[in-house]
Structure formats: C-alpha cells, structure tokens
Design an enzyme around this catalytic site. Structure first.
Site, short mmCIF file in Angstrom:
data_model
loop_
_atom_site.label_atom_id
_atom_site.label_comp_id
_atom_site.label_asym_id
_atom_site.label_seq_id
_atom_site.Cartn_x
_atom_site.Cartn_y
_atom_site.Cartn_z
N ASP A 250 33.83 7.20 -61.11
CA ASP A 250 33.01 7.37 -59.92
C ASP A 250 33.87 7.53 -58.66
OD1 ASP A 250 30.29 7.54 -59.73
OD2 ASP A 250 29.94 5.39 -59.58
N LYS B 67 22.43 10.55 -67.84
CA LYS B 67 23.88 10.40 -68.05
C LYS B 67 24.17 10.11 -69.51
CE LYS B 67 24.82 9.11 -63.29
NZ LYS B 67 24.84 8.08 -62.25
N GLN C 195 25.85 1.88 -61.81
CA GLN C 195 24.86 2.65 -61.05
C GLN C 195 24.53 1.93 -59.74
OE1 GLN C 195 23.78 5.68 -61.93
NE2 GLN C 195 22.37 5.90 -60.23
N1 GUN Z 1 23.67 6.42 -57.37
C1 GUN Z 1 23.39 7.67 -56.94
N2 GUN Z 1 24.44 8.50 -57.16
C2 GUN Z 1 25.40 7.76 -57.74
C3 GUN Z 1 26.71 8.06 -58.19
O1 GUN Z 1 27.23 9.17 -58.10
N3 GUN Z 1 27.39 6.99 -58.72
C4 GUN Z 1 26.86 5.75 -58.79
N4 GUN Z 1 27.60 4.78 -59.31
N5 GUN Z 1 25.65 5.45 -58.37
C5 GUN Z 1 24.91 6.44 -57.86
#
Ligand code: GUN
Length: 300
Positions: A124, A57, A101
């Site tokens: 998100d 990311k 995350q």
């Molecule tokens: N963990 C796995 N996929 C995601 C996501 O799309 N967003 C977040 N915040 N955590 C994740």
C-alpha cells in the site's frame, strides 16, 4: 466514436491489461520461488464499501494466480489484537504483501498499525519508510491509486516534463504521494486543499488536474484550461433522482461540463477505480520478487 468519446481514458481496459501482465508473470515467479506470491488483506468491521473492495481484492488476487490470505475481524477488535496479526503476517514467509483496509474503526490507532507493517511487504506504500523513500526518490513501493493515475497519465501524455500539474486533495492515500510522483516526473506541482484560495484560477492554469477530494462534481467545466488532461479519483454517490433506487456515481469533476474543454479525462466509474486493484497486484508481484532476491518483473 464521437469526438468526446475519444477523450475518454479507459481505466477499466488499461487495468485489465495490467492484471493480465501480472498474471502472465506469476508462473515464472512461482517456478523460481517454489510458491506463489501471497497477499494478505485485513478488514476490521463491516463497512459496506470496504467489504466490497476487499471482496474484489481477494477475487482478483486469486484470478492472477496469487495466494490470497483474508483476515476479517469484528468491528470491536482491540488495538493489541490487530497489531499481533500484523506482526504475525510480517513474519509469515508466504506473505509478500500486507494491506490493512482503511479507514479503520475510530477506536483504533491507524498510524500505529501502519507503522508496524514490514516496509518490504508494504504494498500500500503507506509506512513511514515507503513514504520517505518516495520523497527521496529511492526505490520502494508506491500507493496503488496514485501509481495507477501515473500509469494512465504517462500512457496518454508520454513525457510529463515541465507540465503544470495541480493535485486537489492532500490525503496520505492519494494527494501527497501523487504530488511526489508528479514531481519525480519533472512536473511543476501545486497541491490544493480545503484552505486553498482562488482555487478556480489555479486549476485554470494546469495542464494536468488530479482531483481527489471526495466532493461530487466540485470541479466545473469552465475551471479547466483548454486541452488539459483530467484524472478524476473521486467516487461519490448522488442522492437518488426520482424513480431511481440508488443515486448515480459521479467523480469530483463535472464530467459532462468538462469534456468539451479537455484533451482527455477519466470517467467515473471506469477510470481510476479499476487501476487501484491492478496496481495492488502489481505491487504484490514486485514485492515478492524483491523479497525472493529476484530482479523486478519487466514491463510492470
Ligand atoms: N481504502 C480505500 N482505498 C484504499 C487503499 O488504497 N488502501 C487501503 N489500505 N485502504 C483503502
């Protein structure tokens, strides 16, 4: 190209195109706003998969010309400290998007942390406000993985109106928002989960199958209606076969068995996975425009 290969939905290629479009729109924003769009990513602990996701990311945010703010906190971080960081990011004008995350270490209250995120920065799409907006059909930010699935589906099928869709899984990250998005496109939606009866028969009736349960190759070839479109969100690592160091990555759908039945299917890897980060960048750019009082960037 053989017949089966033409059935493949190439998410890797689509995601690269989307990241390129986002990157191309960044300079105009930076010019208007006097700063680049900014994404803050918060990682608590040292889960290896999460470390890799967060690393990607950060790298792709920078590659798109955006500002990346990375916060890696120790596994024993306390709730108050994490909440204080989220509040600080909420009030930081250089931050347009906040991603915490998931999953968080089990001693932390995940929902309480998500609830604190400013909905305008909720790239998100997980806050109660974003979830409510999605359910009500009001403009907001939508979770990245289901948004990416919808882009792939619409690209392949065009109008989804009247299609029978089944979503396997009801998680907050994928299953629930996916069902809302399909409904908003006038699909007839079934949400199946661990207690669903007659699962095979239900999957058999669907024009669109979105599998997001995290169980390796659970959906068999003969579960699928001829000509169905399959979006496989699962990423599961098999036990290593003899001579292999690591097991193969597979989806929730038995890909080889499914291919003769379907009109299109996403592979694992290279299907939905790359769309998640591309949509995160897209959401960050959109959030930045809205926060700056600018019209949404076109074509995203
Ligand atoms: N963990 C796995 N996929 C995601 C996501 O799309 N967003 C977040 N915040 N955590 C994740």
């Amino acid at each position: 190209m053989n017949a089966a290969a033409s059935n493949i939905i190439d998410g890797k290629d689509f995601a690269a195109g989307l990241r390129e479009k986002v990157g191309a729109a960044v300079p105009a924003f930076t010019e208007s706003a006097g700063r680049a769009p900014g994404l803050a990513v918060v990682l608590v602990g040292d889960d290896p998969a999460s470390q890799i996701y967060v690393g990607s990311k950060v790298k792709m945010t920078r590659a798109a010309g955006m500002e990346s703010f990375e916060h890696r906190l120790p596994a024993d971080t306390q709730q108050e400290a994490l909440e204080a960081l989220v509040k600080q990011l909420n009030s930081d004008d250089a931050v347009d998007g906040i991603l915490v995350q998931l999953p968080l270490p089990s001693h932390l209250d995940q929902q309480a942390v998500i609830d604190l995120i400013d909905p305008d920065k909720d790239v998100d799409g997980l806050t109660p406000t974003s979830t409510g907006r999605l359910a009500l059909g009001i403009e907001g930010l939508v979770p990245c993985t289901p948004l990416g699935c919808m882009m792939l589906l619409k690209d392949r099928l065009g109008d989804l109106s009247g299609k029978d869709a089944i979503v396997l899984g009801r998680s907050i990250l994928v299953g629930k928002p996916m069902a809302q998005l399909l409904l908003a496109e006038n699909c007839t939606v079934t949400v199946a989960h661990s207690r669903t009866r007659d699962l095979k028969e239900r999957v058999c009736e669907a024009d669109i199958v979105v599998a997001a349960v995290g169980r390796a190759e659970m959906v068999k070839g003969d579960w699928l209606k001829q000509g169905a479109v399959v979006i496989d969100v699962g990423i599961n690592r098999l036990e290593p076969a003899e001579g292999e160091k690591k097991g193969r990555l597979v989806g929730d759908v038995d890909y080889a068995a499914a291919t003769p039945h379907v009109s299109a299917i996403t592979p694992v890897p290279g299907g939905v996975g790359p769309m998640t980060i591309a949509c995160l960048l897209r959401n960050t750019l959109v959030a930045a425009h809205r926060r700056a009082g600018l019209a949404d960037p076109e074509g995203l």
